[in-house]
Design an enzyme around this catalytic site. Sequence first.
Site, PDB file in Angstrom:
ATOM      1  N   ASP A 156      42.082  49.176  39.137  1.00 46.84           N
ATOM      2  CA  ASP A 156      42.212  48.456  37.876  1.00 46.84           C
ATOM      3  C   ASP A 156      42.052  46.951  38.112  1.00 46.84           C
ATOM      4  O   ASP A 156      42.626  46.395  39.052  1.00 46.84           O
ATOM      5  CB  ASP A 156      43.604  48.748  37.297  1.00 46.84           C
ATOM      6  CG  ASP A 156      43.777  48.208  35.896  1.00 46.84           C
ATOM      7  OD1 ASP A 156      43.027  48.637  35.011  1.00 46.84           O
ATOM      8  OD2 ASP A 156      44.661  47.357  35.685  1.00 46.84           O
ATOM      9  N   GLU A 179      40.172  56.299  57.424  1.00 47.67           N
ATOM     10  CA  GLU A 179      41.078  56.997  58.340  1.00 47.67           C
ATOM     11  C   GLU A 179      41.327  58.432  57.894  1.00 47.67           C
ATOM     12  O   GLU A 179      41.808  59.249  58.659  1.00 47.67           O
ATOM     13  CB  GLU A 179      42.443  56.290  58.387  1.00 47.67           C
ATOM     14  CG  GLU A 179      42.458  54.986  59.123  1.00 47.67           C
ATOM     15  CD  GLU A 179      43.833  54.336  58.981  1.00 47.67           C
ATOM     16  OE1 GLU A 179      44.842  55.055  58.850  1.00 47.67           O
ATOM     17  OE2 GLU A 179      43.868  53.096  58.966  1.00 47.67           O
TER      18      GLU A 179
HETATM   19  C1  GLC Z   1      42.137  47.423  32.709  1.00 45.95           C
HETATM   20  C2  GLC Z   1      42.492  48.714  32.015  1.00 45.95           C
HETATM   21  C3  GLC Z   1      43.089  48.383  30.687  1.00 45.95           C
HETATM   22  C4  GLC Z   1      44.338  47.577  30.903  1.00 45.95           C
HETATM   23  C5  GLC Z   1      44.047  46.351  31.756  1.00 45.95           C
HETATM   24  C6  GLC Z   1      45.316  45.758  32.265  1.00 45.95           C
HETATM   25  O1  GLC Z   1      41.163  46.716  32.059  1.00 45.95           O
HETATM   26  O2  GLC Z   1      41.362  49.526  31.931  1.00 45.95           O
HETATM   27  O3  GLC Z   1      43.365  49.519  29.938  1.00 45.95           O
HETATM   28  O4  GLC Z   1      44.858  47.164  29.681  1.00 45.95           O
HETATM   29  O5  GLC Z   1      43.297  46.675  32.886  1.00 45.95           O
HETATM   30  O6  GLC Z   1      45.868  46.601  33.232  1.00 45.95           O
END
Ligand code: GLC
Length: 554
Positions: A219, A268
């Site tokens: 993310d 790993e």
């Molecule tokens: C990314 C995720 C989104 C979230 C953001 C903050 O863009 O896909 O859904 O709100 O990160 O974590």
Amino acid sequence: MIAPTTAPARAHTPPDWWQDAVIYQVYPRSFADSDGDGCGDLAGVRSRLGYLRDLGVDALWISPFYTSPQADGGYDVADYRAVDPVYGTVGDAEALIADAHALGMRVIVDVVPNHCSDRHPWFLQALHEGAGSPLRARFHFRPGRGPGGEEPPNDWISLFGGSAWTRTTDPDGTPGEWYLHLFAPQQPDLNWDSTAVQDEFRCILRFWLDLGVDGFRIDVAHGLVKAPGLPDLGRYEQLDLLGEQLVPYFDQDGVHEIYRSWRSLLEEYPGQRIAVAEAWTRSLDRTARYVRPDELHQAFNFKFLNAPWDAARLRELIATSLEAMRAVDAPTTWTLSNHDVIRHATRYAEGDPALGLRRARAAALLMLALPGSAYLYQGEELGLPEVTDIPDEVRQDPAFHRADGGNGMRDGCRVPLPWSGTGAPYGFGPVPGGPAWLPQPPEWAGLSVEAQTGDPRSVLELYRSALRVRRTDPALGAGRSVEWLDLAPGVLAFRRDSDQGAVVCAVNTTGEPVRVPGDVLGTLLLASADEPQVAQDSGDVLLPADSAGWWRSS
Ligand code: GLC
Ligand code: MG
């Protein structure tokens, strides 16, 4: 007579699984609810694995199901090694992974390293210990500017609207330092200069790898490192949530060192564990830096997702994507939708849902014919549209509430899936008439898995057929290039060769039927609309408006 020499059969090393994997994104809150609380859960996902296997996907990516106050749909993690009770237990996660593996599917989970929840023990402790505590070095705490420190430390704006800084209150009740949150105030950014943060995430990765996951979706992969000194932006600008602007907190060169270390950690483990970056960058060349040979395996190609429905623009974009990834010898990925964007059946619709659906069907055949890996978002295989009339009071997207609805319309793509039946929750939950965390439109009865199964004209059967052909035809799947065909203006067409024959994909992005030479195409395998008519005299093929097809060619 000289006996014909037979060439020795070419030894085929199958490509690594992720080079051409079709990966299905599960947004667990909205996929399937096993216990009837209105919220999807891991046992729900587990109960529907057979559906995903029959659909023909290679892997699942499951959005966060970790312990979380759900200030941002679980992207605010309070415990990275625990499952939120709403979704189940770690045991459920293990069972889900084991069942998926038994059905021949892999499982990727989300890792959220840019920020945690404001209820994460580290943050609570840092607040409690006050300014100067070493725990504060794991976040970005700063004194305010101006008299009494009343102004935020810099001018950064949260992606969800408002300042990216929130002031804390000291244990004695007086106003204290500020902390950085690029997203909601409940999502404090972690400081990746801190070795404690680096070590902790390596442990988190190991925890899930040991549990059997096949990889991670990272993310905000482009956000971990901030420019030294946290310099002002110098302008007031509400950035798009998923924007591509050049700012001192995104796509800094320092992030790559982190991914090199993660790559060696993944190596790993046996069995080709992978990582895919959610990295919004300003160019495909910048995106390619995340998938250099010693970094991550894949990065989402958001340029494709954002491309307009236009043959020439799509061709240019696809060619640039392939070229950028070829330069680092990485597969290209293709995505049309995810949990953050307007569903493509609506994005392409220009106000006409029927048009949107025709284009969405065609786009699926385009995407699945391209070389590389494809990401599907749950419900696109049902042709689900965006739900645009969700009442404000039930919306949960923090961006909606912080940005006065401006940039925060993500609930509309997160409405629970319709599985069966004629009344809500359409099999999403176990009890007819039971709850669903967002209301489902009544028209969705006709879009349920049950309603579409066996109907050869349904979107679901189109996806099933396309995935079946893609899986079995050696010309489709992994690869680094296509051979473009110039058939007619407004028609995007390319050929993919293999030593067992070729497949041609042609997409008419115009609103009119277009005539193209039939001998270039070959025998029709699959069409997104009515079967293209072949002219008796010339053999020309008439491609229906806004449609795509696959042909077997010699
Ligand atoms: C990314 C995720 C989104 C979230 C953001 C903050 O863009 O896909 O859904 O709100 O990160 O974590
Ligand atoms: Mg539930």
